[in-house]
Design a protein around this motif. Structure first.
Motif, mmCIF file in Angstrom:
data_model
loop_
_atom_site.group_PDB
_atom_site.id
_atom_site.type_symbol
_atom_site.label_atom_id
_atom_site.label_comp_id
_atom_site.label_asym_id
_atom_site.label_seq_id
_atom_site.Cartn_x
_atom_site.Cartn_y
_atom_site.Cartn_z
ATOM 1 N N LEU A 34 45.151 47.072 45.649
ATOM 2 C CA LEU A 34 45.923 46.576 44.497
ATOM 3 C C LEU A 34 45.563 45.141 44.169
ATOM 4 O O LEU A 34 45.469 44.765 42.993
ATOM 5 C CB LEU A 34 47.422 46.696 44.782
ATOM 6 N N LYS A 35 45.354 44.338 45.192
ATOM 7 C CA LYS A 35 44.979 42.937 44.987
ATOM 8 C C LYS A 35 43.658 42.854 44.228
ATOM 9 O O LYS A 35 43.532 42.073 43.276
ATOM 10 C CB LYS A 35 44.863 42.225 46.331
ATOM 11 N N HIS A 36 42.674 43.679 44.628
ATOM 12 C CA HIS A 36 41.384 43.674 43.939
ATOM 13 C C HIS A 36 41.535 44.122 42.487
ATOM 14 O O HIS A 36 40.919 43.552 41.591
ATOM 15 C CB HIS A 36 40.376 44.567 44.674
ATOM 16 N N LYS A 37 42.366 45.123 42.249
ATOM 17 C CA LYS A 37 42.593 45.588 40.877
ATOM 18 C C LYS A 37 43.242 44.493 40.043
ATOM 19 O O LYS A 37 42.852 44.255 38.896
ATOM 20 C CB LYS A 37 43.472 46.836 40.873
ATOM 21 N N LEU A 38 44.249 43.834 40.613
ATOM 22 C CA LEU A 38 44.928 42.756 39.880
ATOM 23 C C LEU A 38 43.978 41.604 39.597
ATOM 24 O O LEU A 38 43.994 41.031 38.495
ATOM 25 C CB LEU A 38 46.137 42.248 40.674
ATOM 26 N N GLU A 39 43.165 41.256 40.574
ATOM 27 C CA GLU A 39 42.196 40.187 40.351
ATOM 28 C C GLU A 39 41.215 40.549 39.236
ATOM 29 O O GLU A 39 40.868 39.708 38.416
ATOM 30 C CB GLU A 39 41.438 39.880 41.655
ATOM 31 N N GLY A 40 40.811 41.826 39.220
ATOM 32 C CA GLY A 40 39.910 42.284 38.152
ATOM 33 C C GLY A 40 40.555 42.219 36.792
ATOM 34 O O GLY A 40 39.958 41.754 35.819
ATOM 35 N N VAL A 41 41.822 42.640 36.704
ATOM 36 C CA VAL A 41 42.543 42.596 35.430
ATOM 37 C C VAL A 41 42.766 41.161 34.991
ATOM 38 O O VAL A 41 42.583 40.822 33.812
ATOM 39 C CB VAL A 41 43.891 43.357 35.562
ATOM 40 N N LEU A 42 43.170 40.306 35.939
ATOM 41 C CA LEU A 42 43.431 38.912 35.600
ATOM 42 C C LEU A 42 42.154 38.195 35.171
ATOM 43 O O LEU A 42 42.171 37.408 34.220
ATOM 44 C CB LEU A 42 44.081 38.178 36.776
ATOM 45 N N SER A 43 41.072 38.456 35.841
ATOM 46 C CA SER A 43 39.820 37.774 35.461
ATOM 47 C C SER A 43 39.316 38.281 34.118
ATOM 48 O O SER A 43 38.732 37.525 33.343
ATOM 49 C CB SER A 43 38.745 37.946 36.546
ATOM 50 N N ALA A 44 39.537 39.556 33.810
ATOM 51 C CA ALA A 44 39.125 40.113 32.524
ATOM 52 C C ALA A 44 39.979 39.546 31.397
ATOM 53 O O ALA A 44 39.484 39.320 30.292
ATOM 54 C CB ALA A 44 39.212 41.625 32.550
#
Length: 98
Positions: A85-95
């Motif tokens: 979930l952390k990796h997904k959130l980081e991906g969404v936030l960076s996008a």
């Protein structure tokens, strides 16, 4: 303050000192042990309180180890899900920042 509590294990009475806060746990533990010792006694049909006590202790220890291992596995699974979930959130936030 410790007060003696009478517990019955395999039809034998034991007085065990404990605090008022420990009393419910002690009574529950004694009842659980009594049940396990009765199971062993009925299964092996062999005399000998020592043998019954050791086999019951081994059964209880086996249960405890299995529960601890299951808890460790559950904790590991949760940690893996949190990391994903952390990796997904980081991906969404960076996008969304771009």
């Amino acid at each position: 303050m410790s007060d003696p509590v009478s517990v019955s294990i395999l039809d034998r009475e034991f007085l065990i000192a404990c605090t008022a806060e420990e009393r419910p746990g002690l009574i529950a533990a004694a009842a659980y042990l009594d049940g396990k010792m009765r199971e062993v006694r009925n299964a092996i049909r062999a005399p000998g309180l020592d043998r019954i006590a050791v086999l019951a202790a081994l059964n209880i220890t086996h249960e405890l180890i299995n529960l601890k291992q299951q808890g460790a596995t559950d904790a590991s699974d949760v940690a893996q899900h949190v990391q994903a979930l952390k990796h997904k959130l980081e991906g969404v936030l960076s996008a969304s920042v771009k």
